[in-house]
Design an enzyme around this catalytic site. Sequence first.
Site: not given
Lengths: 522, 724
Positions: B156, B240, B328, B330, B388
């Site tokens: 990253k 970040e 990012e 993938n 959830f």
Amino acid sequence: LAVLHVHQSFACLLQTNIQSDCRWYSVSHLSVKERIEKKRKAAQMGGGQKRIDAQHQRGKLTARERVELLLDPESFVETDMFVEHRCSDFGMEQDANKFPGDSVVTGRGRINGRLVYVFSQDFTVFGGSLSGAHAQKICKIMDQALTVGAPVIGLNDSGGARIQEGVESLAGYADIFLVHPSDLPHHGSLCILTHLMLCLQDTSYLFITGPDVVKSVTNEDVTQEELGGAKTHTAVSGVAHRAFENDVEALLYLRDFFNFLPLSNQDPAPIRECQDPSDRLVKSLDTVVPFESTKAYDMLDIIHAIVDEGDFFEIMPTYAKNIVVGFARMNGRTVGIVGNQPKVASGCLDINSSVKGARFVRFCDAFNIPIITFVDVPGFLPGTAQEYGGIIRHGAKLLFAFAEATVPKITIITRKAYGGAYDVMSSKHLRGDMNYAWPTAEVAVMGAKGAVQIIFRGKENQAEAEAEYVEKFANPFPAAVRGFVDDIIEPATTRKRICRDLEVLASKKQVNPWKKHANIPL
Amino acid sequence: WTFLTGVSVTMHACTHTHTLTRTHAPHTHTHCSYGLFSSSQTFDKILIANRGEIACRVIKTCKKMGIQTVAVHSDVDSNVHVKMADEAVCVGPAPTSKSYLNMDAIMDAIRLTGAQAVHPGYGFLSENKDFAKRLAAVGVTFIGPDTHAIQAMGDKIESKLIAKAAKVNTIPGFDGVVKTAEDAVKIAQQIGYPVMIKASAGGGGKGMRIAWNDEETREGFRFSSQEAASSFGDDRLLIEKYIDNPRHIEIQVLADKHGNVLWLNERECSIQRRNQKVVEEAPSMFLDADTRRVMGEQAVQLAKAVKYSSAGTVEFLVDSKKNFYFLEMNTRLQVEHPVTECITGLDLVEQMIRIAKGYQLQQKQEDIPINGWAIESRVYAEDPFKSFGLPSIGRLSQYQEPLKLSHVRVDSGIEEGSDINIYYDPMISKLVTYGATRAEALARMEDALDNYVIRGVTHNIPLLREIITHPRFVSGDISTNFLPEVYPEGFKGHHLDEDRCRELLASAAALHVTSQLYSHKILGTQSDLMLCYRVSSAPMDQNNWELCVELGQELHDIEISKSGNSYIFMNGLCLSLQVKVDGGQVEVCGDWNLASPLLPLTINGTCRMLQCLSKESSGNIVLQYMGTLFKVRVLSKLTAKLNSYMPEKVSEDTSSILRSPMPGTVVAMSVKPGDTVADGQEICVIEAMKMQNSLTAVKQAKVKSVHCQPGETVGEGDLLVELE
């Protein structure tokens, strides 16, 4: 009154009755018609409003409420409402101590349209105790039920025999007993003669002698609940067949359960209209047996997936859980299901599970209910406890029961069928009508490891020999080539096969050689 | 000739669309292109280094392209993907680190089967550069980007630097690895709260924590590094700026080995729980054509910057002013790729295979359409009522995908009888619906969820159905905080309004009456002479019932009657009932088949799909209505009256016992008997499905006993700790 020290609560009971109910009986100036009405009203009230309230406070229903709940609306036809006890000792002859109908409500009615005779003991009258008149009333409906070919359901809620009268015996044709609270002596012995006994959690007690007598005789401290509560009888002693939370739940379940059974042993097992397709493929069965043969699975998964609508009424679900027994339907027909339960003690047969299974098989055979057996049994449980307890004798009961049964018998070997236990579980050798093996079946004398240890004792290459044994015997072929299973079937097709076979076997007629009665190794 | 080939292969593809990919979406506009691509030769045999639905998904396309397939599996996991593949190789025991992540075993499987290429799916080895290198060393094609791109984008920190250089918008933050918790706190303070702590090697929401203060930063650092270590074998973290209330929108890119890169529009993936996506759609309601184009072009710039090839996804966070920031990239096929396939008509797996073989892309950017709207719901084996969704396990005793409905695609790797266990991702399937408009796709999703039969495990359909019907979702007003904002107290299931409540009560009562009528259907009842029963039965002549239905704590009186002469009751088929409930009148008609899990009813003229989960003699019925399960008890009026005398069952006091909310492994036990814990204090940590869950005390108390140890496997509901 002074002599009524049988049971403290009875004494109180009598006093209340004298106070509240005496006016009903000084009615000689009334016309016959009015007297009939008065008596009927009195019978409806049993032991009076106070007693009824007390019953409710204990979380129990009255005898009449139970009957009303059990039977179809407005179907109850009562008999012997005017019967009164005939005891003249200890002040019982007084009008105040007489209750029309005495301590039991009897009659007939219908459950889902089907005829049934019923008696319901009334705890509000002398604690539901059994008098001569009470017994006579029950015997009367039992006689009637026998002549027409209908079952009897008894709803028991009684302190036992009415001591003032001495004990009257009861010859029982009773079919189903729903045991209600505080069953004392005599009833204990009576109930176990019935076909099926249901009881209630927290309020049903059943024992030969109560905790007080136990204490005085054996100096053992035990509570009512521990000695003869619902948990004891459904999980430890195996006396009762199923326990329910309360009156309402028990009666609702009883109504549904009643639908599984024929009205008498002369009727065929009932057939209900079926909405579940008889040719339904049950895909989940293809993966239910795990790859590793040592891993457990739940036999109930198989049963629920196969039977109509997944509706399975399990009998004795908390006793000897290594065998599962109960009623279900296949394409509408009632069937009895017996299955080893790999989830509990690997599904082995021991004393308790053998007796549980044997009793159920005989129940089915007595009532023309076909038997479906699911086999996954690693053998009989070894050890001194079992041998000293007579596992040979008790195991033989199950063998005897299956062998003797002439109803249609269908057997499915899902995995292990080892040794003597294989024979016992409704094998082809015990006149099984259709015996199937799933591809996962292993019909052998014992597991590969044990077998190899015996055959090749002290030799090397045990692992190799074990692999060879597995290759040879841990599959359905050895049994199939000898015709000991009729076919090797895909698990998904099991329901379809059973339904089709039952259709054909409906006309099965098989008669055992004449004997006065069979001599099962009791 | 080309035309003819195209046509014949098109028909081929058509059949597969129905039988293999189980797609019912009308992809007529794409069939031609499918056919053309299929005609080019790629590989003879592909090994799929994955499991579950994605393995099945890849195998389907391989079959369509005439490629032999090899499945790998662990010894407890020979599920659908194993059955579908032409060959299967067991690569180790259940834990993923010993099977699906076991490179040696997978390399052996490749050698053994002679596979020419490997499709890694997502997760596992899909973004593992070492794996790609090992494949390259033995001359086996890795179906994905080359190792350089994997490495560049997999890290990253590095990816952010590259993105910056490629003029892609990036989030302000610390461009380096964070070493200790105290470092983390210092950096967090510099950036300014809130901050996001995430695993450098991570993805899929694992190893990610948001911190709003120093305390949470320390805790987040600890959890994320542990999770990162266990999930990726790499505990490096970065920090970040956390963009509050953003949307998560990603661009699908497709690049060949010849420098051609396309962007295949966006996917809106904002509905997330714990940073894992739940509902995705394509396109996004939020993007206008300009923003979409700019995002697409930046994604392409990034792909070009790393010489990307294969399918990849560039994730962006988009704030309320349509500012977007690179999150990012993938370097693999995404879970939610089907929605892109639905609107563009491309088969991404097929494209990946072609690209891996070295073919050039055949489309131009202007060939990429947005046709209609597609929505994907991730159906999980988890309990949505607990944060959830906490994983649940079990055996799918009954399982029916709603494939009878049109425009529904289900990507799954399980079937009736399959086990959902603690070793793998608890996803049951990806349910995708497609429509010309978003509203159409949503309506179909609602139907599909109602028709989806899952028994044996707890699943999240109640939550999915609530999300897709929620006014905020329907209007497109969503962000990654959607769930906590809409359900601040946690998800509680569908809230029935007065009308819906009445409908539910009426349906339950009608079901009860039907089953009563059915109980009378014992042959011999209507003088069935064939069967010669000794005692004949009385027919059921009841036409009116007085019932009492219990829902929650409330009792409702219900009167019910067969409506007029309109009913037909032959073989228990069709019955119409008039139900008077709480003063209102409801008409319930239905094909009452008590053997079916689905209960299609017409209630006051509206079609409703209910499901009956259980129906007991005691009158207890469990119905699924509006996606949520409701327990009701239907009793006759008399029974209800008598039932009021029955004593109530006392339930267990749960404040002083801690039970495992899910099956998993105890990784840490923070207390011992005799300790005093404060309200909210951590008692133990359970790891399930690679997620660490901290269990806390709900009151201040002394610890009475501890019933488990670190390392122990526990089941749902197992007693862990007792408090005094």
